[in-house]
Design a protein around this motif. Structure first.
Motif, PDB file in Angstrom:
ATOM      1  N   TYR A 283       8.844  -5.899  -2.264  1.00  0.00           N
ATOM      2  CA  TYR A 283       7.839  -5.480  -3.225  1.00  0.00           C
ATOM      3  C   TYR A 283       7.302  -6.705  -3.950  1.00  0.00           C
ATOM      4  O   TYR A 283       7.989  -7.709  -4.090  1.00  0.00           O
ATOM      5  CB  TYR A 283       8.432  -4.510  -4.248  1.00  0.00           C
ATOM      6  N   ALA A 284       6.081  -6.579  -4.447  1.00  0.00           N
ATOM      7  CA  ALA A 284       5.479  -7.649  -5.235  1.00  0.00           C
ATOM      8  C   ALA A 284       4.620  -7.018  -6.306  1.00  0.00           C
ATOM      9  O   ALA A 284       4.098  -5.903  -6.140  1.00  0.00           O
ATOM     10  CB  ALA A 284       4.641  -8.569  -4.344  1.00  0.00           C
ATOM     11  N   GLU A 285       4.487  -7.690  -7.427  1.00  0.00           N
ATOM     12  CA  GLU A 285       3.656  -7.186  -8.508  1.00  0.00           C
ATOM     13  C   GLU A 285       2.229  -6.987  -8.025  1.00  0.00           C
ATOM     14  O   GLU A 285       1.670  -7.823  -7.309  1.00  0.00           O
ATOM     15  CB  GLU A 285       3.687  -8.156  -9.694  1.00  0.00           C
ATOM     16  N   GLY A 286       1.650  -5.850  -8.414  1.00  0.00           N
ATOM     17  CA  GLY A 286       0.291  -5.529  -7.997  1.00  0.00           C
ATOM     18  C   GLY A 286       0.208  -4.705  -6.736  1.00  0.00           C
ATOM     19  O   GLY A 286      -0.861  -4.197  -6.397  1.00  0.00           O
ATOM     20  N   MET A 287       1.341  -4.548  -6.022  1.00  0.00           N
ATOM     21  CA  MET A 287       1.346  -3.789  -4.769  1.00  0.00           C
ATOM     22  C   MET A 287       1.142  -2.297  -5.044  1.00  0.00           C
ATOM     23  O   MET A 287       1.704  -1.746  -5.986  1.00  0.00           O
ATOM     24  CB  MET A 287       2.670  -4.026  -4.056  1.00  0.00           C
ATOM     25  N   ARG A 288       0.342  -1.622  -4.235  1.00  0.00           N
ATOM     26  CA  ARG A 288       0.121  -0.186  -4.365  1.00  0.00           C
ATOM     27  C   ARG A 288       1.196   0.568  -3.600  1.00  0.00           C
ATOM     28  O   ARG A 288       1.513   0.237  -2.452  1.00  0.00           O
ATOM     29  CB  ARG A 288      -1.254   0.205  -3.802  1.00  0.00           C
ATOM     30  N   VAL A 289       1.790   1.576  -4.261  1.00  0.00           N
ATOM     31  CA  VAL A 289       2.844   2.374  -3.642  1.00  0.00           C
ATOM     32  C   VAL A 289       2.571   3.851  -3.907  1.00  0.00           C
ATOM     33  O   VAL A 289       1.776   4.204  -4.774  1.00  0.00           O
ATOM     34  CB  VAL A 289       4.240   1.982  -4.186  1.00  0.00           C
ATOM     35  N   SER A 290       3.290   4.687  -3.172  1.00  0.00           N
ATOM     36  CA  SER A 290       3.155   6.130  -3.343  1.00  0.00           C
ATOM     37  C   SER A 290       4.538   6.753  -3.474  1.00  0.00           C
ATOM     38  O   SER A 290       5.476   6.360  -2.768  1.00  0.00           O
ATOM     39  CB  SER A 290       2.411   6.750  -2.158  1.00  0.00           C
ATOM     40  N   HIS A 291       4.671   7.730  -4.382  1.00  0.00           N
ATOM     41  CA  HIS A 291       5.925   8.449  -4.608  1.00  0.00           C
ATOM     42  C   HIS A 291       5.648   9.936  -4.407  1.00  0.00           C
ATOM     43  O   HIS A 291       4.578  10.436  -4.771  1.00  0.00           O
ATOM     44  CB  HIS A 291       6.423   8.177  -6.036  1.00  0.00           C
ATOM     45  N   ALA A 292       6.605  10.652  -3.846  1.00  0.00           N
ATOM     46  CA  ALA A 292       6.397  12.058  -3.498  1.00  0.00           C
ATOM     47  C   ALA A 292       6.048  12.910  -4.711  1.00  0.00           C
ATOM     48  O   ALA A 292       5.284  13.871  -4.610  1.00  0.00           O
ATOM     49  CB  ALA A 292       7.643  12.615  -2.808  1.00  0.00           C
ATOM     50  N   PHE A 293       6.611  12.583  -5.892  1.00  0.00           N
ATOM     51  CA  PHE A 293       6.356  13.381  -7.086  1.00  0.00           C
ATOM     52  C   PHE A 293       5.326  12.731  -8.001  1.00  0.00           C
ATOM     53  O   PHE A 293       4.382  13.374  -8.467  1.00  0.00           O
ATOM     54  CB  PHE A 293       7.655  13.605  -7.863  1.00  0.00           C
ATOM     55  N   PHE A 294       5.486  11.418  -8.253  1.00  0.00           N
ATOM     56  CA  PHE A 294       4.636  10.742  -9.224  1.00  0.00           C
ATOM     57  C   PHE A 294       3.283  10.333  -8.649  1.00  0.00           C
ATOM     58  O   PHE A 294       2.365   9.998  -9.379  1.00  0.00           O
ATOM     59  CB  PHE A 294       5.346   9.504  -9.786  1.00  0.00           C
ATOM     60  N   GLY A 295       3.143  10.347  -7.321  1.00  0.00           N
ATOM     61  CA  GLY A 295       1.875  10.014  -6.705  1.00  0.00           C
ATOM     62  C   GLY A 295       1.651   8.521  -6.566  1.00  0.00           C
ATOM     63  O   GLY A 295       2.594   7.738  -6.394  1.00  0.00           O
ATOM     64  N   LEU A 296       0.388   8.126  -6.640  1.00  0.00           N
ATOM     65  CA  LEU A 296       0.018   6.724  -6.433  1.00  0.00           C
ATOM     66  C   LEU A 296       0.262   5.901  -7.689  1.00  0.00           C
ATOM     67  O   LEU A 296       0.118   6.385  -8.809  1.00  0.00           O
ATOM     68  CB  LEU A 296      -1.450   6.617  -6.040  1.00  0.00           C
ATOM     69  N   GLY A 297       0.646   4.637  -7.457  1.00  0.00           N
ATOM     70  CA  GLY A 297       0.864   3.733  -8.574  1.00  0.00           C
ATOM     71  C   GLY A 297       0.819   2.293  -8.109  1.00  0.00           C
ATOM     72  O   GLY A 297       0.635   2.006  -6.923  1.00  0.00           O
ATOM     73  N   ARG A 298       1.016   1.397  -9.068  1.00  0.00           N
ATOM     74  CA  ARG A 298       0.986  -0.035  -8.775  1.00  0.00           C
ATOM     75  C   ARG A 298       2.248  -0.685  -9.335  1.00  0.00           C
ATOM     76  O   ARG A 298       2.660  -0.380 -10.459  1.00  0.00           O
ATOM     77  CB  ARG A 298      -0.254  -0.673  -9.385  1.00  0.00           C
ATOM     78  N   VAL A 299       2.883  -1.536  -8.548  1.00  0.00           N
ATOM     79  CA  VAL A 299       4.094  -2.222  -8.996  1.00  0.00           C
ATOM     80  C   VAL A 299       3.747  -3.133 -10.169  1.00  0.00           C
ATOM     81  O   VAL A 299       2.881  -4.009 -10.062  1.00  0.00           O
ATOM     82  CB  VAL A 299       4.722  -3.037  -7.853  1.00  0.00           C
ATOM     83  N   ALA A 300       4.435  -2.900 -11.296  1.00  0.00           N
ATOM     84  CA  ALA A 300       4.178  -3.698 -12.498  1.00  0.00           C
ATOM     85  C   ALA A 300       5.134  -4.875 -12.615  1.00  0.00           C
ATOM     86  O   ALA A 300       4.754  -5.964 -13.038  1.00  0.00           O
ATOM     87  CB  ALA A 300       4.276  -2.821 -13.745  1.00  0.00           C
ATOM     88  N   SER A 301       6.411  -4.647 -12.236  1.00  0.00           N
ATOM     89  CA  SER A 301       7.395  -5.736 -12.330  1.00  0.00           C
ATOM     90  C   SER A 301       8.628  -5.355 -11.522  1.00  0.00           C
ATOM     91  O   SER A 301       8.786  -4.200 -11.095  1.00  0.00           O
ATOM     92  CB  SER A 301       7.779  -6.007 -13.784  1.00  0.00           C
ATOM     93  N   LEU A 302       9.522  -6.331 -11.330  1.00  0.00           N
ATOM     94  CA  LEU A 302      10.825  -6.117 -10.706  1.00  0.00           C
ATOM     95  C   LEU A 302      11.864  -6.453 -11.762  1.00  0.00           C
ATOM     96  O   LEU A 302      12.332  -7.586 -11.874  1.00  0.00           O
ATOM     97  CB  LEU A 302      10.987  -7.007  -9.476  1.00  0.00           C
ATOM     98  N   PRO A 303      12.253  -5.462 -12.609  1.00  0.00           N
ATOM     99  CA  PRO A 303      13.067  -5.747 -13.791  1.00  0.00           C
ATOM    100  C   PRO A 303      14.520  -6.089 -13.508  1.00  0.00           C
ATOM    101  O   PRO A 303      15.220  -6.570 -14.399  1.00  0.00           O
ATOM    102  CB  PRO A 303      12.959  -4.457 -14.610  1.00  0.00           C
ATOM    103  N   GLY A 304      15.020  -5.818 -12.315  1.00  0.00           N
ATOM    104  CA  GLY A 304      16.418  -6.119 -12.042  1.00  0.00           C
ATOM    105  C   GLY A 304      16.759  -5.835 -10.597  1.00  0.00           C
ATOM    106  O   GLY A 304      15.918  -5.368  -9.812  1.00  0.00           O
TER     107      GLY A 304
END
Length: 331
Positions: A283-304
């Motif tokens: 994963y990288a910040e800014g990458m577009r992803v999809s989740h079955a419940f939450f839908g479409l989104g964008r990676v904001a950070s990798l906190p841990g």
């Protein structure tokens, strides 16, 4: 402190912001209007009860000329309270600007003493990052640890409701921690880093209040303030607990995962799901992803490790654990 009439008056404003269908709080606020009696309040409440947005419905209500000026001040205050990006302390100041002249008339006999108590509330609310947490904490009285005897003499039959903060330093044989749902604990607005870890420490405080039995619970469905049903997942903090350390019990009482602390801990780690990337580096910040419940989104950070923060288009920011989240990279 929260049992005083003037404190309840103030809290009523915050409670209708959290739950706009709170009739008791509306009743308290509306009866403060001059020349408005119980019958008028009931007519207003009937309008709010059937509205999809009670605050908007109140703003459209047509008051009588005799109390229109104060009613307009009330609706304007409520409108300003709903503006985004306000700290609870700022919202307190807005309410106080409206409430103070009402307060002086209602409690003119001992106004200075009561005013000092409101100042204490101002100090308390300044320590909160969001209004929901403040309202939740004021909804419960701290446990009575004064040593006073129980009226019926049967201490074992008591049920104590407490906030986590109020329970610090106390212990009970059996403890139930409720509401451990994703987006609520930690709160969905919790920022990665120190805020996230502070929420984790709070759960640690809650869990360590139990001397013999600890139950950690979460709802599978919530009824939101706008009267919508929202399906829930367990808190990411619970998903991090090793499977061999707990029993999982469904609503009907069936133990679906008969695991205890005596369960052998040398089991091989579970295989990662094939739909989940196995390394945070994918994963990288800014990458577009999809989740079955939450839908479409964008990676904001990798906190841990094994975690990714995603800003979803319709559900806001969520921190997901890669061992459990079903994420699909879409761009």
């Amino acid at each position: 402190l929260t049992e005083s009439a003037h404190i309840k008056d103030m809290l009523a404003f915050f409670r209708v912001l959290i739950n706009p269908w709170d009739n008791l709080s509306w009743n308290r606020i509306l009866l403060q209007l001059e020349k408005v009696g119980p019958k008028t309040v009931q007519r207003i409440l009937a309008t709010l009860r059937d509205a999809d947005d009670p605050l908007a419905a109140l703003a459209k209500y047509r008051p009588a000329p005799g109390w229109k000026a104060q009613f307009d001040r009330l609706t304007d205050t409520l409108r300003r309270l709903c503006l985004p990006d306000q700290a609870p302390a700022d919202q307190f100041d807005l309410v106080m600007t409206y409430y103070e002249p009402v307060f002086e008339k209602m409690y003119h006999d001992d106004y200075p003493r009561r005013r000092k108590e409101l100042d204490q509330v101002r100090v308390l609310i300044s320590g909160y990052g969001d209004l929901q947490a403040f309202v939740d904490d004021t909804a419960l009285d701290p446990p009575d640890v004064s040593g006073a005897p129980v009226v019926d003499g049967d201490d074992e039959q008591r049920l104590i409701l407490s906030t986590i903060h109020s329970a610090k330093g106390l212990e009970w044989d059996t403890v139930f921690v409720i509401g451990l749902a994703e987006g609520r604990f930690p709160h969905q607005n919790t920022q990665p880093g120190e805020q996230y870890e502070e929420e984790r420490r709070l759960l640690y405080v809650a869990a360590t209040r139990a001397k013999r039995e600890l139950s950690l619970t979460y709802p599978k469905e919530l009824f939101t303030p706008d009267r919508q049903h929202l399906r829930c997942a367990m808190s990411p903090f619970l998903r991090e607990i090793s499977a061999g350390l707990y029993n999982r019990v469904e609503r009907a009482g069936a133990v679906t995962q008969p695991l205890t602390s005596d369960y052998p801990m040398d089991l091989p780690p579970p295989k990662p799901r094939t739909t989940v990337p196995t390394a945070p580096g994918e994963y990288a910040e800014g990458m577009r992803v999809s989740h079955a419940f939450f839908g479409l989104g964008r990676v904001a950070s990798l906190p841990g490790p094994r975690r990714v923060e995603v800003l979803f288009d319709r559900h806001g920011s969520k921190i997901l654990h890669l061992d459990y989240a079903r994420l699909e990279i879409v761009g």
